[in-house]
Enzyme design. Sequence first.
Site, PDB file in Angstrom:
ATOM      1  N   SER A 136       0.866  -1.184   0.000  1.00 41.37           N
ATOM      2  CA  SER A 136       0.000   0.000   0.000  1.00 41.37           C
ATOM      3  C   SER A 136       0.895   1.224   0.000  1.00 41.37           C
ATOM      4  CB  SER A 136      -0.877  -0.004   1.263  1.00 41.37           C
ATOM      5  OG  SER A 136      -1.492   1.255   1.475  1.00 41.37           O
ATOM      6  N   TYR A 149      -2.189  -0.493  11.174  1.00 37.72           N
ATOM      7  CA  TYR A 149      -2.245  -0.841   9.755  1.00 37.72           C
ATOM      8  C   TYR A 149      -0.942  -0.471   9.050  1.00 37.72           C
ATOM      9  CZ  TYR A 149      -3.353  -0.663   4.802  1.00 37.72           C
ATOM     10  OH  TYR A 149      -3.307  -0.834   3.442  1.00 37.72           O
TER      11      TYR A 149
END
Length: 276
Positions: A136, A149
């Site tokens: 990501s 995260y």
Amino acid sequence: MSPKPRPVALITGASSGIGHATALALAARGWIVYGAARRVDRMQELEASGCHVLEMDVTDDASLRAGVDRILAEQHRLDVLVNNAGYGSYGALEDVPIDEARRQFEVNVFGLARLTQLVLPTMRALGRGRIINVSSIGGRIYEPIGSWYHATKFAVEGLSDSLRIELAPHGIDVVIIQPGPIRTEWNTISRRSAEEYSGDGAYGRQARALVRNYERVDASAASGTPEDVAATIVRAATTRRPRTRYATPGSAKVVVAARRLLPDRVMDTILRRLAE
């Protein structure tokens, strides 16, 4: 002369979003595709498109072993592994239960690593292969209410970089995919968790600001589709010499470039203002 064998790919998290779109895209190119996920009831379209469907939980070692064993029994090879399974659980570090933090690491990092361990002996024996890890832009940048995260995605980036050099002598490529804002159910899960864990209390203002920002980005031209990321993964899987990283869509490239150029204090100021 015997025909060239069709390449074989295993894609995790294939029941929706990026994994689902990638399975369809590779199958359309004539690949033998195994789509793996916990929710096999959501993969009828993949079966109809010629994909093989595997029930697989990346946190369950027996499930991972059974999936890999089936592929090797049926195809005797595996050319590409797309480690796509993952989720975003948000909330202030102080608020998120440690069990939830551990679960996110189990899915986003340890599941990815364990499945990679299981496929590497076959790829080494073949003298070639490709591991594509879906990270990501969150593995390059950071934001409040997302520490757990981002920690998982920073871990995926570091693991992948080390693995790339480790596997180079064996002819195995390691590629990182860095999606930016993509319209998938990931967005709903991340927002819901931010509100659940930190919507009230000391971090409520930042949590509510994050939700508003995500909703705004989703509705903007900066947000891409699962098919955008799938096209990038297909390119990474099929090109002769892949890049080490692919940020996608265009907005993700801008964010990654900005992080590379801006000092930490400047980034802190920008992100602090977004959280107000």
